[in-house]
Design a protein around this motif. Structure first.
Motif, PDB file in Angstrom:
ATOM      1  N   TYR A  35      24.008 -11.324  11.887  1.00  8.06           N
ATOM      2  CA  TYR A  35      23.600 -10.770  10.604  1.00  8.06           C
ATOM      3  C   TYR A  35      22.469  -9.778  10.832  1.00  8.06           C
ATOM      4  O   TYR A  35      21.733  -9.870  11.816  1.00  8.06           O
ATOM      5  CB  TYR A  35      23.036 -11.862   9.681  1.00  8.06           C
ATOM      6  N   GLN A  37      19.084  -8.429   8.440  1.00  8.46           N
ATOM      7  CA  GLN A  37      18.339  -8.780   7.233  1.00  8.46           C
ATOM      8  C   GLN A  37      17.365  -7.660   6.917  1.00  8.46           C
ATOM      9  O   GLN A  37      16.510  -7.316   7.729  1.00  8.46           O
ATOM     10  CB  GLN A  37      17.571 -10.091   7.433  1.00  8.46           C
ATOM     11  N   LEU A  43      20.795 -11.258   3.740  1.00 10.84           N
ATOM     12  CA  LEU A  43      21.501 -11.245   5.021  1.00 10.84           C
ATOM     13  C   LEU A  43      22.886 -10.638   4.827  1.00 10.84           C
ATOM     14  O   LEU A  43      23.618 -11.024   3.914  1.00 10.84           O
ATOM     15  CB  LEU A  43      21.671 -12.672   5.541  1.00 10.84           C
ATOM     16  N   PHE A  48      31.523 -11.740  13.385  1.00 14.06           N
ATOM     17  CA  PHE A  48      31.520 -13.146  13.733  1.00 14.06           C
ATOM     18  C   PHE A  48      32.644 -13.446  14.717  1.00 14.06           C
ATOM     19  O   PHE A  48      33.554 -12.618  14.919  1.00 14.06           O
ATOM     20  CB  PHE A  48      31.586 -14.045  12.491  1.00 14.06           C
ATOM     21  N   MET A  88      15.867  -6.591  11.084  1.00 12.01           N
ATOM     22  CA  MET A  88      15.772  -7.913  11.690  1.00 12.01           C
ATOM     23  C   MET A  88      17.201  -8.394  11.927  1.00 12.01           C
ATOM     24  O   MET A  88      18.016  -8.395  10.993  1.00 12.01           O
ATOM     25  CB  MET A  88      15.049  -8.870  10.732  1.00 12.01           C
ATOM     26  N   LEU A  90      19.686 -11.445  13.071  1.00 13.24           N
ATOM     27  CA  LEU A  90      19.740 -12.901  13.137  1.00 13.24           C
ATOM     28  C   LEU A  90      21.097 -13.358  13.653  1.00 13.24           C
ATOM     29  O   LEU A  90      22.134 -12.909  13.171  1.00 13.24           O
ATOM     30  CB  LEU A  90      19.498 -13.509  11.754  1.00 13.24           C
ATOM     31  N   ARG A  94      27.845 -22.244  14.168  1.00 13.61           N
ATOM     32  CA  ARG A  94      28.399 -23.299  13.328  1.00 13.61           C
ATOM     33  C   ARG A  94      29.349 -24.127  14.184  1.00 13.61           C
ATOM     34  O   ARG A  94      30.072 -23.573  15.019  1.00 13.61           O
ATOM     35  CB  ARG A  94      29.136 -22.660  12.147  1.00 13.61           C
ATOM     36  N   GLU A 100      30.533 -26.173   7.338  1.00 14.01           N
ATOM     37  CA  GLU A 100      30.004 -25.012   6.629  1.00 14.01           C
ATOM     38  C   GLU A 100      28.630 -24.581   7.118  1.00 14.01           C
ATOM     39  O   GLU A 100      28.307 -23.406   7.084  1.00 14.01           O
ATOM     40  CB  GLU A 100      29.887 -25.321   5.121  1.00 14.01           C
ATOM     41  N   THR A 101      27.811 -25.517   7.572  1.00 11.02           N
ATOM     42  CA  THR A 101      26.409 -25.213   7.804  1.00 11.02           C
ATOM     43  C   THR A 101      26.224 -24.330   9.024  1.00 11.02           C
ATOM     44  O   THR A 101      26.693 -24.655  10.113  1.00 11.02           O
ATOM     45  CB  THR A 101      25.604 -26.507   7.976  1.00 11.02           C
ATOM     46  N   GLN A 102      25.507 -23.231   8.820  1.00 11.12           N
ATOM     47  CA  GLN A 102      25.165 -22.337   9.920  1.00 11.12           C
ATOM     48  C   GLN A 102      23.715 -22.576  10.311  1.00 11.12           C
ATOM     49  O   GLN A 102      22.849 -22.765   9.461  1.00 11.12           O
ATOM     50  CB  GLN A 102      25.351 -20.876   9.499  1.00 11.12           C
ATOM     51  N   TYR A 103      23.455 -22.535  11.603  1.00 13.37           N
ATOM     52  CA  TYR A 103      22.112 -22.723  12.144  1.00 13.37           C
ATOM     53  C   TYR A 103      21.680 -21.419  12.802  1.00 13.37           C
ATOM     54  O   TYR A 103      22.435 -20.830  13.580  1.00 13.37           O
ATOM     55  CB  TYR A 103      22.096 -23.883  13.146  1.00 13.37           C
ATOM     56  N   PHE A 104      20.460 -21.025  12.497  1.00 12.78           N
ATOM     57  CA  PHE A 104      19.999 -19.692  12.881  1.00 12.78           C
ATOM     58  C   PHE A 104      19.041 -19.697  14.064  1.00 12.78           C
ATOM     59  O   PHE A 104      18.294 -20.656  14.274  1.00 12.78           O
ATOM     60  CB  PHE A 104      19.292 -19.030  11.696  1.00 12.78           C
ATOM     61  N   GLY A 105      19.066 -18.602  14.794  1.00 13.35           N
ATOM     62  CA  GLY A 105      18.073 -18.336  15.816  1.00 13.35           C
ATOM     63  C   GLY A 105      16.812 -17.759  15.205  1.00 13.35           C
ATOM     64  O   GLY A 105      16.751 -17.531  13.992  1.00 13.35           O
ATOM     65  N   PRO A 106      15.806 -17.466  16.035  1.00 11.70           N
ATOM     66  CA  PRO A 106      14.514 -16.992  15.531  1.00 11.70           C
ATOM     67  C   PRO A 106      14.513 -15.537  15.084  1.00 11.70           C
ATOM     68  O   PRO A 106      13.577 -15.098  14.428  1.00 11.70           O
ATOM     69  CB  PRO A 106      13.581 -17.185  16.730  1.00 11.70           C
ATOM     70  N   GLY A 107      15.544 -14.791  15.435  1.00 12.50           N
ATOM     71  CA  GLY A 107      15.626 -13.395  15.021  1.00 12.50           C
ATOM     72  C   GLY A 107      15.065 -12.428  16.056  1.00 12.50           C
ATOM     73  O   GLY A 107      14.202 -12.783  16.862  1.00 12.50           O
TER      74      GLY A 107
END
Lengths: 113, 110
Positions: A35, A37, A43, A48, A88, A90, A94, A100-107
């Motif tokens: 993504y 931002q 976002l 993907f 930024m 990101l 998943r 469904e839940t996506q977990y993000f890195g620090p960017g």
């Protein structure tokens, strides 16, 4: 705990340079996302990947490409950076399509001069 | 097209002053609604998933609720460490796409 890491926190590049942003997850997740931002825009999905060597365009793929040669690693490539790609970036992962839940890195905050 | 609108854009509270953040959404089929917290210069941190109208979830001073058109994130007696941007997102049941709102920037003053 899910751990998503990104290769750089801050990056400064010049217009026309080729830029690589790398993302690594350590939880054997199948799906990975890139993504960008920007203030006021939220976002926006660039690309993907559902699995190794698979990729799908998101909402704003122009000017970007991706690579997923290994399950844990998803790279975003700016072939010829432009100032409007200052943003930024990101990465998220998943577990799989049925989750469904996506977990993000620090960017990675990228500045293109 | 799926849409998520968050309001207000920014909210300033005094420590202990409870309030709510709003997330209005339109989606062809809701698989889940998500709340994330994002600190400056960092990636979003997952808070909650809500799946159906009437559902509520709580975590410390935060409680998320869901109706068929909107979700609220209620903050009870906030502390300065609750200052962050709160993001709302919906996942489409038909294609698994996620759509994010622009966020609400919360500042809690001591």
């Amino acid at each position: 705990d899910v751990k998503v890491t990104q290769s750089s926190r801050y990056l400064v590049k010049r217009t026309g340079e080729k830029v690589f942003l790398e993302c690594v997850q350590d939880m054997d997740h199948e799906n990975m996302f890139w993504y960008r931002q920007d203030p006021g825009l939220g976002l926006r999905l660039i690309y993907f990947s559902y699995d190794v060597k698979m990729k799908e365009k998101g909402d704003i793929p122009e000017g970007y490409s991706v690579s997923r040669e290994k399950k844990e690693r998803f790279s975003l490539i700016l072939e010829s950076a432009s100032t409007n790609q200052t943003s930024m970036y990101l990465c998220a992962s998943r577990l799989g399509t049925n989750q469904e839940t996506q977990y993000f890195g620090p960017g990675t905050r990228l500045l293109v001069l | 097209e799926d849409q998520v609108t968050q309001s207000p854009e920014a909210l300033r509270l005094q420590e202990g002053e409870s309030s709510s953040l709003n997330c209005s959404y339109t989606v062809s089929g809701l698989r889940g609604l998500f709340w994330y917290r994002q600190d400056p210069g960092k990636g979003p941190e997952f808070l909650f998933t809500l799946y159906s109208a009437g559902e509520e979830k709580e975590k410390e001073r935060l409680k998320a609720t869901l109706t068929k058109k909107e979700s609220f994130l209620h903050i009870t007696a906030p502390k300065p460490e609750d200052s962050a941007t709160y993001l709302c997102a919906v996942c489409n049941l038909n294609n698994n796409d996620m759509r994010f709102g622009a966020g609400t920037r919360l500042t809690v003053k001591p």
